[in-house]
Design a protein around this motif. Structure first.
Motif: not given
Length: 206
Positions: A29-32, A136-141, A185-187, A192-201
């Motif tokens: 996530k840091l790298t991306v 601009g971008v919105f980074v969320s986990s 926003f446009k994704i 999705q590193p696991a079923k219960e979490s998602v990382f989106l920009i």
């Protein structure tokens, strides 16, 4: 808000000592995220906790404004910044709707492990959109409470009753993506590193 602030203030010392659950996922996530950062970027992180992620991104940007409702969390964050001799991160107690920011002020906004803890997700996503510059971008986990083991649905209210858990929103991935796109926003990136979490920009159109 008041109950959540009390919870996080009490949790701050333990939270600061807790290990990252999935170090490999965190590093990815840091790298991306850094692929979207520029030396002149003005960044906002809301719900920054003890500031670890903001401090790691600091060398790659011009300035980071890091906020949290917990003053105890930010006391720890400020000490970390001082020990690391990092001077381009400023910490502020407050939330998206209480702090005085200007429209289109930031190039990047980070909301990491925070959206599921907000009582007005729709309103806060709209606020993020307004604060971002065009392009601009919105980074969320985000923890997807609705996609977790059903047992958590029974356990969380009990934990909240005894003060062992803060407010939690039962977000699903579909609800979160839909809200982001409805806001405008446009994704741009999804993982999705696991079923219960998602990382989106999510990107605001230029």
């Amino acid at each position: 808000m008041k109950d959540s602030k009390t919870f996080w203030n009490k949790s701050a010392p333990r939270y600061a000592k807790s290990a990252i659950k999935d170090e490999a996922a965190y590093q990815k996530k840091l790298t991306v995220t850094r692929g979207y950062l520029q030396p002149e970027s003005l960044v906002l992180e809301f719900g920054c906790g003890t500031g670890s992620t903001a401090l790691l991104h600091a060398p790659y940007v011009k300035h980071i404004t890091a906020t949290d409702i917990s003053d105890k969390m930010l006391e720890i964050a400020e000490q970390k910044a001082k020990e690391a001799n990092i001077n381009n991160v400023s910490f502020h107690v407050g939330s998206l709707d209480t702090l005085d920011f200007s429209k289109e002020q930031f190039d990047v906004i980070l909301g990491l492990n925070i959206l599921h803890l907000l009582e007005d997700v729709e309103g806060d996503i709209s606020r993020v959109y307004d604060l971002l510059k065009p392009g601009g971008v919105f980074v969320s986990s985000t923890a997807l409470i609705d996609d977790m083991n059903p047992a958590w649905g029974l356990l969380i209210p009990l934990m909240q009753f005894f003060g062992f858990a803060p407010y939690v929103s039962k977000l699903s991935k579909q609800q979160l993506v839909s809200q982001l796109t409805l806001t405008g926003f446009k994704i741009d990136y999804e993982w999705q590193p696991a079923k219960e979490s998602v990382f989106l920009i999510a990107k605001k159109e230029a």
